[in-house]
Design an enzyme around this catalytic site. Structure first.
Site, PDB file in Angstrom:
ATOM      1  N   GLU A 220       0.778  -1.240   0.000  1.00 57.27           N
ATOM      2  CA  GLU A 220       0.000   0.000   0.000  1.00 57.27           C
ATOM      3  C   GLU A 220       0.812   1.295   0.000  1.00 57.27           C
ATOM      4  O   GLU A 220       0.704   2.111   0.922  1.00 57.27           O
ATOM      5  CB  GLU A 220      -0.979   0.002   1.186  1.00 57.27           C
ATOM      6  CG  GLU A 220      -2.023  -1.084   1.070  1.00 57.27           C
ATOM      7  CD  GLU A 220      -3.173  -0.944   2.079  1.00 57.27           C
ATOM      8  OE1 GLU A 220      -3.095  -0.098   2.984  1.00 57.27           O
ATOM      9  OE2 GLU A 220      -4.157  -1.695   1.932  1.00 57.27           O
ATOM     10  N   GLU A 331      -6.015  -7.949  -0.635  1.00 56.44           N
ATOM     11  CA  GLU A 331      -6.807  -7.702   0.560  1.00 56.44           C
ATOM     12  C   GLU A 331      -8.254  -7.479   0.164  1.00 56.44           C
ATOM     13  O   GLU A 331      -8.550  -6.646  -0.688  1.00 56.44           O
ATOM     14  CB  GLU A 331      -6.352  -6.438   1.308  1.00 56.44           C
ATOM     15  CG  GLU A 331      -4.973  -6.497   1.898  1.00 56.44           C
ATOM     16  CD  GLU A 331      -4.667  -5.259   2.745  1.00 56.44           C
ATOM     17  OE1 GLU A 331      -5.610  -4.598   3.234  1.00 56.44           O
ATOM     18  OE2 GLU A 331      -3.476  -4.953   2.915  1.00 56.44           O
TER      19      GLU A 331
HETATM   20  C1  NAG Z   1      -2.837  -7.927   3.297  1.00 53.58           C
HETATM   21  C2  NAG Z   1      -2.565  -7.276   4.575  1.00 53.58           C
HETATM   22  O1  NAG Z   1      -1.439  -7.085   4.927  1.00 53.58           O
HETATM   23  N1  NAG Z   1      -3.635  -6.944   5.267  1.00 53.58           N
HETATM   24  C3  NAG Z   1      -3.586  -6.294   6.506  1.00 53.58           C
HETATM   25  C4  NAG Z   1      -2.777  -7.096   7.453  1.00 53.58           C
HETATM   26  O2  NAG Z   1      -2.721  -6.458   8.679  1.00 53.58           O
HETATM   27  C5  NAG Z   1      -2.212  -5.142   8.660  1.00 53.58           C
HETATM   28  C6  NAG Z   1      -2.204  -4.595  10.034  1.00 53.58           C
HETATM   29  O3  NAG Z   1      -1.366  -5.304  10.819  1.00 53.58           O
HETATM   30  C7  NAG Z   1      -3.007  -4.256   7.751  1.00 53.58           C
HETATM   31  O4  NAG Z   1      -2.438  -2.972   7.699  1.00 53.58           O
HETATM   32  C8  NAG Z   1      -3.039  -4.877   6.406  1.00 53.58           C
HETATM   33  O5  NAG Z   1      -3.759  -4.087   5.548  1.00 53.58           O
END
Ligand code: NAG
Ligand code: NAG
Ligand code: NAG
Ligand code: NAG
Length: 397
Positions: A220, A331
């Site tokens: 991200e 995600e």
């Molecule tokens: C895909 C991913 O990493 N999803 C979430 C995993 O957890 C973190 C927080 O610890 C999120 O910021 C992510 O978006």
């Protein structure tokens, strides 16, 4: 997961603090003892009970935080209600833990961060899933004192490699190596392509002989131009392939939190369009993320509608098709209620019918998510286990 919640102000009350926490640093959460005052222009934001993070204020606030809404059920659906679908090659969950406590570097194992539980991996593999995205914190993998081009930190790498090897070698599944850093390091935007390439050469070199590892260049990126993100991705691909890791899939993410719903309006479609990333081994996909609440942040268990999943993916899907690219929905998360479950089913079906999405992963499993966290899929009782898993994920295996 990145936007402001209604709890944000609570975290910055008591703080006899000397230093300020940089953007994306941790500023609170259960057991956290570090600094709590955020750098100018950012606000301490509750992402979950364990993890408050300094983020720029959002123009949109979500009225409901991560709360439980396991109240209603959606009609049972299965992939067989999705005609002419192509199954995902990769399908599973995120496995949080190693990236927790990002405001405390390096932090203490078992207090600030942890690693995913093998039993959680067992649970999903037992159901037929084969993919795990495993976030880590870059400042623990390479020390801020040496910078991103410095040597890898052996102890953290060893623990991280242990769960990666468990996923891939013991269970035969795929594991995505995910620097969960939003394209920042030690409080500053990553901009040096040479150094970023070196980081990836060093890291990928550790996994070059593991064919079930997938390299996820950066979680991200945001607050940075899509063209710059593209250039950094290209450098990473060059570094990964130069390390000798020539067979593995690489996932590249765009700017603006790599949102699918904004892919064609954020600058990403222009920056990443064909001919796109040059991969000498021709094996990469574009990773996007998508939540189904009103502001797309994944902070509310209320979905916009029962059809919002397919709707939010449509433009990105058409773009992938037009450019002959592969997509990967790294995600997706939503509440355990009828509208959201239908919306997730719609998203899964639309992706599988399009032929261009090769994988998807639910956000998120992980041992430290609170029991009330509305998209937790950590077994045995994460709130997404009872309904979302059997109704909206398993049918699309
Ligand atoms: C895909 C991913 O990493 N999803 C979430 C995993 O957890 C973190 C927080 O610890 C999120 O910021 C992510 O978006
Ligand atoms: C599925 O594919 C078959 C064969 O191509 C076709 O005949 C059928 O109409 C398709 N069904 C749907 C619902 O698209
Ligand atoms: C690695 O894991 C062990 C427990 O298996 C723990 O004692 C150690 O502190 C961890 N180190 C890091 C850097 O994660
Ligand atoms: C970029 O990083 C490399 C080390 O990998 C360093 O030699 C170089 O000076 C850096 N460039 C800038 C502009 O900081």
């Amino acid at each position: 997961m990145h936007l402001l919640t209604a709890f944000a102000a609570l975290a910055i009350v008591a703080s006899p603090v000397l230093a300020t926490v940089p953007v994306f640093g941790q500023c609170g959460g259960t057991g956290y003892t570090g600094d709590t005052v955020c750098a100018a222009g950012t606000v301490c934001t509750v992402l979950n009970a364990f993890f408050f993070q300094c983020l720029a204020p959002s123009s949109t606030t979500s009225p409901s935080g991560p709360t439980s809404t396991v109240t209603s059920s959606a009609p049972a659906s299965s992939g067989t209600n999705c005609p002419n679908r192509t199954k995902f090659k990769y399908f599973g969950t995120n496995q949080s833990g190693a990236e927790f406590g990002s405001g405390t570097i390096p932090g203490v194992w078992g207090k600030d961060f942890t690693f995913p539980a093998p039993s959680s991996v067992d649970f999903f593999v037992g159901k037929g899933f084969n993919f795990f995205r495993v976030p880590f914190q870059m400042e623990r993998m390479v020390s801020p004192s040496t910078g991103i081009a410095g040597p890898l930190v052996a102890s953290y790498l060893a623990n991280y490699t242990s769960i990666i090897n468990y996923i891939t070698n013991t269970k035969g599944a795929f594991a995505a190596i995910d620097p969960h850093n939003f394209m920042t390091f030690n409080g500053a935007q990553i901009s040096n392509t040479t150094a970023f390439q070196t980081f990836w050469t060093n890291l990928a070199g550790q996994f070059k002989s593991n064919s079930r590892v997938i390299f996820d260049v950066m979680n991200e990126p945001n607050g940075i131009a899509a063209t710059t993100v593209f250039a950094l991705n290209q450098a990473a691909v060059n570094g990964i392939r130069a390390s000798g890791a020539t067979s593995q899939l690489i996932l590249v993410e765009g700017a603006s939190w790599t949102g699918a719903w904004t892919w064609t309006t954020s600058g990403n479609s222009a920056a990443f369009q064909a001919p796109g990333i040059h991969d000498p081994n021709n094996n990469y996909a574009i990773q996007m993320h998508q939540y189904l609440d009103s502001d797309g942040s994944g902070t509310s268990a209320t979905c916009v509608s029962s059809t919002i999943g397919a709707e939010r993916l449509a433009a990105a899907t058409a773009w992938l098709q037009a450019n002959n690219f592969k997509g990967f929905l790294g995600e997706i998360g939503a509440g355990s209620n009828a509208a959201c479950i239908s919306a997730v089913q719609g998203a899964m079906c639309a992706m599988q019918q399009s032929g261009v999405w090769i994988g998807a992963s639910w956000w998120a499993a992980g041992p430290w998510w609170p029991a009330t966290y509305f998209t937790s899929i950590e077994p045995p009782s994460g709130l997404s286990i009872a309904q979302v898993l059997p109704q909206a994920l398993v049918p699309f295996l």
